[in-house]
Scaffold this motif. Structure first.
Motif, PDB file in Angstrom:
ATOM      1  N   UNK A   1       0.726  -1.169   0.060  1.00 18.80           N
ATOM      2  CA  UNK A   1       0.010  -0.030  -0.109  1.00 18.80           C
ATOM      3  C   UNK A   1       0.842   1.194   0.136  1.00 18.80           C
ATOM      4  N   UNK A   2       2.343   1.169   0.119  1.00 20.48           N
ATOM      5  CA  UNK A   2       2.960   2.419   0.253  1.00 20.48           C
ATOM      6  C   UNK A   2       2.874   3.352  -1.143  1.00 20.48           C
ATOM      7  N   UNK A   3       2.607   2.715  -2.305  1.00 19.55           N
ATOM      8  CA  UNK A   3       2.407   3.541  -3.398  1.00 19.55           C
ATOM      9  C   UNK A   3       1.361   4.716  -3.154  1.00 19.55           C
ATOM     10  N   UNK A   4       0.416   4.408  -2.335  1.00 20.04           N
ATOM     11  CA  UNK A   4      -0.797   5.302  -2.255  1.00 20.04           C
ATOM     12  C   UNK A   4      -0.613   6.182  -0.947  1.00 20.04           C
ATOM     13  N   UNK A   5       0.353   5.847  -0.222  1.00 14.73           N
ATOM     14  CA  UNK A   5       0.755   6.667   1.081  1.00 14.73           C
ATOM     15  C   UNK A   5       1.872   7.751   0.693  1.00 14.73           C
ATOM     16  N   UNK A   6       2.630   7.331  -0.294  1.00 20.87           N
ATOM     17  CA  UNK A   6       3.820   7.836  -0.814  1.00 20.87           C
ATOM     18  C   UNK A   6       3.905   7.941  -2.256  1.00 20.87           C
ATOM     19  N   UNK A   7       2.942   8.919  -2.918  1.00 17.87           N
ATOM     20  CA  UNK A   7       2.695   8.752  -4.295  1.00 17.87           C
ATOM     21  C   UNK A   7       3.809   9.451  -5.257  1.00 17.87           C
ATOM     22  N   UNK A   8       4.863  10.222  -4.705  1.00 14.78           N
ATOM     23  CA  UNK A   8       5.741  10.724  -5.464  1.00 14.78           C
ATOM     24  C   UNK A   8       7.314  10.379  -5.357  1.00 14.78           C
ATOM     25  N   UNK A   9       8.089  10.661  -6.378  1.00 14.67           N
ATOM     26  CA  UNK A   9       9.317  10.136  -6.463  1.00 14.67           C
ATOM     27  C   UNK A   9      10.125  10.872  -5.217  1.00 14.67           C
ATOM     28  N   UNK A  10       9.617  12.143  -4.768  1.00 16.84           N
ATOM     29  CA  UNK A  10      10.393  12.795  -3.814  1.00 16.84           C
ATOM     30  C   UNK A  10       9.776  12.131  -2.356  1.00 16.84           C
ATOM     31  N   UNK A  11       8.613  11.468  -2.192  1.00 16.27           N
ATOM     32  CA  UNK A  11       8.173  10.655  -1.343  1.00 16.27           C
ATOM     33  C   UNK A  11       9.582   9.778  -0.677  1.00 16.27           C
ATOM     34  N   UNK A  12      10.384   9.010  -1.632  1.00 18.27           N
ATOM     35  CA  UNK A  12      11.221   7.994  -1.064  1.00 18.27           C
ATOM     36  C   UNK A  12      12.592   8.580  -0.965  1.00 18.27           C
ATOM     37  N   UNK A  13      12.886   9.871  -1.158  1.00 16.77           N
ATOM     38  CA  UNK A  13      14.082  10.621  -0.603  1.00 16.77           C
ATOM     39  C   UNK A  13      13.910  10.883   0.624  1.00 16.77           C
ATOM     40  N   UNK A  14      12.732  11.022   1.518  1.00 21.32           N
ATOM     41  CA  UNK A  14      12.482  11.165   2.942  1.00 21.32           C
ATOM     42  C   UNK A  14      12.929   9.951   3.796  1.00 21.32           C
ATOM     43  N   UNK A  15      12.398   8.796   3.148  1.00 14.70           N
ATOM     44  CA  UNK A  15      12.864   7.617   4.018  1.00 14.70           C
ATOM     45  C   UNK A  15      14.208   7.163   4.358  1.00 14.70           C
ATOM     46  N   UNK A  16      14.309   7.085   5.832  1.00 13.99           N
ATOM     47  CA  UNK A  16      15.275   6.730   6.465  1.00 13.99           C
ATOM     48  C   UNK A  16      16.480   8.036   6.703  1.00 13.99           C
ATOM     49  N   UNK A  17      15.793   9.248   6.354  1.00 12.69           N
ATOM     50  CA  UNK A  17      16.494  10.351   6.805  1.00 12.69           C
ATOM     51  C   UNK A  17      16.004  10.914   8.057  1.00 12.69           C
ATOM     52  N   UNK A  18      16.788  11.564   9.045  1.00  6.21           N
ATOM     53  CA  UNK A  18      16.355  12.111  10.217  1.00  6.21           C
ATOM     54  C   UNK A  18      15.651  11.089  10.996  1.00  6.21           C
ATOM     55  N   UNK A  19      14.342  11.364  11.404  1.00  7.81           N
ATOM     56  CA  UNK A  19      13.692  10.332  12.236  1.00  7.81           C
ATOM     57  C   UNK A  19      12.518   9.641  11.025  1.00  7.81           C
ATOM     58  N   UNK A  20      12.652   9.761   9.982  1.00  9.82           N
ATOM     59  CA  UNK A  20      11.649   9.186   9.301  1.00  9.82           C
ATOM     60  C   UNK A  20      11.865   7.688   9.052  1.00  9.82           C
TER      61      UNK A  20
END
Length: 389
Positions: free
Chosen positions: A271-290
């Protein structure tokens, strides 16, 4: 507050309302609207106001080019930033075929169906949200710059935090519009802010998020600023999350939120596609506390899911979504994943145990969703194809 159609018509006359914004959303949750005069409202309630639906993502393949906006009278609110004389009000609408038949590709309709499915299973869901956004300065032509409104840090105060007055204005404005803000503060990033809400039933919570984003952007603009909800507005700075708090009880009042959390964790890659629908979304994963791993904890600082008991009830906070997601679609899918967990009496895995990764790119998220029978069972074909690109 509930209003009848007759009460709405009377209100229009007594309060000098001159324009009604009939608002709806496309497949990605982008808000759309058409303005009508009060004289058109009776027609809107009886049969809807026609729109050219084939220009709206999610409805391009509709069998007929004209669909109809049918307003929900319970969502009426005055837009406080418009003039007192000749008021403007807003109502959210369902997108319908002729004869007021709801269209299955309207994600607001989807959420109603998911909520009804849960009700039929004897389950009540409620959602709350924590949403982060950056405030950026505008240039002389009114265009957004990459210069943050301030250089304050986490929970700083004035004079470092120059967003304090704007957050106050936002909270007071959305409260006037019927929302229930709970707390607000400066976040980690320069010019980054957070405002949290009390929980509500799914449809109210999704309407609330849509209203909130519109109000934030409007008030920021009135203050000569640009509000950015995107997942990573500034490289190497904290990203913006849209944390979703989930509560669930059965018809006997028993808390079933741990089953819901287990179901979501099992389906999260699908279901991640629908919670994080942009290319930019995946740049946030694993950074800071994300988060970037599929895990849970009772602490919740960096885990994907924070599951904790407080004041006699369990709250599951999902920390991966971002505000580019469509809240109506996101809540619909989370309800169905939660019902899957309840039906199968799923148990949470070992806390912060063996961990798989969330999808690491939009391409990977699409590939996983494409193979998911669960997604195909809960997301309409046309909406699915929009997200597949």
């Amino acid at each position: 507050m509930e209003y009848t159609k007759e009460e709405i018509m009377q209100y229009m006359e007594e309060e000098d309302v001159k324009f009604i914004r009939l608002m709806f959303r496309d497949a990605f949750g982008v808000q759309k609207n058409i303005s009508v005069m009060p004289t058109e409202l009776k027609k809107a309630f009886e049969g809807g106001i026609g729109i050219n639906a084939r220009r709206i993502p999610g409805f391009e393949k509709s069998e007929t080019g004209e669909l109809y906006l049918v307003p929900d009278p319970e969502t009426i609110t005055v837009l406080p930033w418009r003039p007192e004389s000749g008021r403007v009000v807003r109502m959210y609408c369902d997108v319908c075929r002729g004869n007021r038949i709801p269209h299955e590709n309207d994600t607001r309709v989807m959420l109603k169906k998911a909520t009804e499915h849960a009700k039929n299973e004897g389950i009540e869901f409620k959602f709350g949200s924590k949403s982060e956004f950056y405030l950026f300065k505008l240039d002389d032509e009114g265009n957004r710059t990459d210069i943050p409104h301030d250089e304050a840090g986490y929970m700083d105060i004035a004079p470092l935090d120059t967003g304090e007055n704007i957050r106050r204005e936002i909270c007071l404005t959305i409260e006037e519009m019927g929302l229930r803000p709970e707390r607000s503060h400066h976040e980690q990033g320069p010019g980054q802010n957070e405002i949290d809400f009390h929980y509500g039933v799914p449809l109210d919570a999704a309407d609330q998020m849509s209203t909130f984003m519109m109000a934030v952007r409007t008030i920021a603009g009135r203050n000569g600023l640009y509000a950015d909800f995107s997942p990573v507005p500034l490289k190497d700075k904290p990203g913006n999350g849209y944390h979703i708090n989930i509560f669930a009880t059965d018809k006997d009042g028993n808390d079933v939120c741990k089953f819901v959390a287990a179901g979501i964790l099992e389906k999260i890659r699908e279901i991640t596609l629908f919670l994080n629908p942009s290319e930019n979304s995946y740049k946030r994963f694993g950074t800071n506390t994300a988060p970037d791993r599929i895990n849970w904890s009772a602490e919740g600082e960096t885990s994907l899911m924070h599951v904790a008991e407080r004041a006699g009830f369990i709250r599951a906070e999902l920390r991966s979504p971002d505000a580019l997601s469509n809240p109506y679609l996101a809540y619909s899918i989370l309800i169905e994943a939660g019902l899957y967990g309840i039906k199968n009496h799923l148990e949470l895995p070992v806390e912060t145990g063996d961990e798989c990764l969330l999808p690491q790119s939009l391409k990977e998220a699409r590939e996983i969703a494409a193979k998911s029978d669960f997604i195909r069972s809960v997301v309409p074909k046309d909406i699915f194809e929009e997200y597949m690109g």
